[in-house]
Design a protein around this motif. Structure first.
Motif: not given
Ligand code: WT7
Length: 653
Positions: A557-584
């Motif tokens: 639910p989103h106040e302005i756009t009605g709904q917003a896209v929310c993604c749940f993601v699992t990752l392959k093996k590896g070392d990831y910076d979640h913040h950076e990867l989220g942006i990417e």
């Protein structure tokens, strides 16, 4: 009895309306129900020009329908030529570019531009039965391109300019388009949206495409492939000749081809429940009749109205209620290229005042975004020309409805909340403004000829005030005819869920007054800013990324756009910076589908909640993003810990 506030139309509006009073509305609806052939036959004869009359009104071989069978007509002729005798100098479009440049286009101007472009298409060998992809900004040449195709019987598919090269390619390939009509770019929030660049990237591996015809809007530097790409112009300083090379100008007359009533007018791709968009096919005669008639029923359109639908033509709202409906009805429209906040939040209201708009048709998302900016913006412009307001695309919350009514409509303008879909081609449930009292948040009552019902999955009506599936009992003139190239999917998705009825995919309830209240989608389709997005499409885009193992997408639910896209993601093996990867990953989705699909949120997780048979339980994820808790039946869940972790994750953010 319902407790909701009820707004009856004022007597002045009622007195002048095309349909005045509830009795008149009910009489129309009953007649359409009891005598559909007579009802639609009379309308088609009165409202539409036919080169040859049909032999019968409709032919229903479930789930396939034909309307005005054997009739010959042409959309472009009905939108242009037939108005020339009396209204050649009437304005068709008051066009305003985002940077502030303007154009006034009369019916005679539009006719000439359409004929010129049709002559170009013809001279370059494109003909009835070919398909064209149109990927353009909101400039006058966009309706010109659509109408030129319609004039020749070239089936068009407009791809919204916010779609990426990847999305464009999928559509070009599915349609087998022979020509792509585009522009260098368009203006949005003072930035250039580079369309031609996306075409170059999108049409590799598209052997069906013979040529790319390019209008100029921004004048920026673009690559032109020799022998494939050609500049085109249809205004007074037109540059491209019919043949494109010899310097003679395209002629100003091009006869409209007499097409079968069921000739494919356009395909518009929309998101479904799988990763692959559906090409919704609309044909000519029935669609034309229905959009023309609903201009009168819903917008009460009159010769001196100045009508403004703020949608983008890339969506069905723009097809039916910027281009085909208003032009067939001979209306004067406003067409605006850019964003509502450029250069500031007064832009829309300055446009209303400048052109004296009398009808405004927009989306709840736009209304909510404007509410947030404060009343000073609308209050500093003269909005007294407005007489009717419309809403479309998503449920309108009562608070936004009330604001629209009070601050924009000054409590004088009826509001028509219009429920319909890409598939329905035209408005299905909406108040006739001079007849039906409105309740904030309800689309009220169906159009004549539309027989909606609320049922359970076994097909039984659920009774007043109960939530159920919204279905339509009978075919109507502007109904989709099929999914392009996939009649089985059409039969299954729309007519196979509950045997014999059209399945809308929406949940709804009907109150004791017979008013419909739309509650939202029941399938894996999200509605973000009134745009339809498929969870599966975004999931497929995400799992293409090398770091992503699995993805599950839900609307939050989103106040302005009605709904917003929310993604749940699992990752392959590896070392990831979640913040950076989220942006990417957010960028990645924008690249794969288009900027308008960019997720609001990416949540990383070790696992996704699954049933024992391995299906992702999106219902649980929806609950997590909505209420941060999980209720209901979780007995089929494989590992409850996954859910507990996901639900608690929010608090750590
Ligand atoms: C879905 C169709 C109709 C043109 C724009 C969207 C939702 C649409 C309303 C409304 C509540 C609405 C439905 C529908 N929707 N209009 N007035 N009230 N919901 O066309 O992209 O095909 O989406 O939009 O969920 O099924 P679309």
């Amino acid at each position: 009895m319902s407790q909701e506030p009820v707004y009856a139309p004022n007597s002045d509006f009622v007195a002048k309306a095309h349909v005045s009073g509830m009795d008149a509305y009910r009489a129309l609806w009953e007649r359409a129900k009891d005598h559909p052939e007579d009802f639609w036959g009379e309308i088609a004869e009165k409202e539409i020009h036919w080169f040859e009359k049909w032999s019968h009104v409709f032919e229903w071989n479930p789930p396939f329908v034909k309307w005005f069978v054997g009739g010959k007509t042409n959309m472009s002729y009905n939108c242009l030529d037939r108005h020339l005798a009396e209204n050649a100098n009437k304005v068709a479009f008051h066009w305003e570019g985002e940077p502030g440049d303007t154009r006034t286009v009369t019916y005679a101007d539009l006719h000439r531009m359409v004929c010129r472009f049709a002559n170009v298409l013809k001279a370059r060998g494109f003909k009835t039965g070919d398909r064209a992809i149109i990927y353009m900004p909101m400039i006058v040449e966009l309706p010109v391109a659509m109408l030129a195709c319609a004039r020749l019987g070239i089936t068009h598919s407009v791809v919204f300019g916010g779609f990426s090269a990847e999305a464009l390619k999928a559509r070009v390939q599915d349609l087998g388009a022979a020509v792509v009509i585009t522009a260098d770019g368009g203006w949005r929030r003072a930035k250039e949206v580079k369309l031609k660049g996306a075409v170059d990237e999108g049409i590799v591996d598209c052997p069906s495409v013979k040529e790319v015809l390019v209008f100029q809007r921004t004048g920026s530097a673009i690559d032109m492939v020799a022998g494939r790409d050609f500049f085109v112009r249809v205004d007074e300083s037109q540059r491209l000749a019919e043949g494109g090379i010899d310097g003679t100008l395209a002629g100003d007359e091009c006869p409209a081809v007499e097409l079968d009533s069921e000739h494919p007018l356009y395909v518009l791709y929309t998101s479904g429940t799988t990763g692959k968009p559906k090409g919704i096919l609309h044909t000519t005669g029935g669609y034309l009749t229905y959009v023309t008639m609903t201009m009168k029923w819903v917008f009460d359109i009159k010769p001196d109205d100045v009508y403004w639908c703020s949608a983008d033509i890339g969506w069905v709202t723009g097809h039916s209620y910027i281009v085909y409906g208003p032009l067939s009805a001979g209306a004067t429209s406003i067409m605006y290229e850019g964003a509502p906040d450029t250069p500031d939040f007064g832009r829309w209201w300055s446009i209303v005042a400048k052109y004296k708009a009398s009808i405004l048709y927009t989306s709840p998302t736009a209304i909510r975004a404007l509410i947030r900016q404060g009343d000073q913006w609308p209050n500093s412009h003269d909005l007294s020309s407005l007489r009717l307001l419309g809403s479309v695309g998503e449920p309108i919350n009562p608070a936004a409805w009330e604001w629209y009514h009070r601050v924009i409509g000054k409590e004088r303008c009826p509001i028509v909340d219009t429920w319909w879909q890409t598939e329905t081609g035209g408005i299905m449930i909406a108040p006739m403004p001079g007849a039906v009292p409105t309740k904030p948040g309800s689309g009220t009552l169906p159009m004549p000829g539309i027989i909606p019902e609320i049922i359970d999955l076994s097909g039984n009506p659920v009774g007043d005030d109960r939530e159920g599936f919204l279905v339509i009992r009978r075919p109507w003139p502007s109904m989709l005819r099929t999914i392009w190239g996939d009649p089985d999917r059409y039969a299954d998705q729309y007519w196979g869920k509950v045997q014999g009825v059209y399945f809308t995919g929406d949940a709804a309830r009907r109150d004791k007054d017979g008013y419909f209240w739309i509650l939202g989608r029941v399938d894996d389709v999200m509605n973000v800013s009134g745009h339809r997005l498929s969870t599966m499409e975004i999931e497929s885009a995400l799992v293409k990324h090398p770091a992503v193992a699995e993805a599950a997408v839900v609307g939050k639910p989103h106040e302005i756009t009605g709904q917003a896209v929310c993604c749940f993601v699992t990752l392959k093996k590896g070392d990831y910076d979640h913040h950076e990867l989220g942006i990417e990953l957010r960028k990645w989705v924008a690249h794969e589908i288009g900027p308008f699909a960019r997720p609001e949120e990416i949540r990383f997780s070790e696992a996704l909640p699954k049933t024992r048979s391995g299906k992702i339980m999106r219902r649980l994820l929806r609950e997590i993003v909505t209420s941060h808790t999980v209720s209901g039946d979780v007995t089929t869940l494989e590992d409850m810990n996954v859910v507990t972790r996901l639900a608690s994750q929010h608090d750590e953010d």
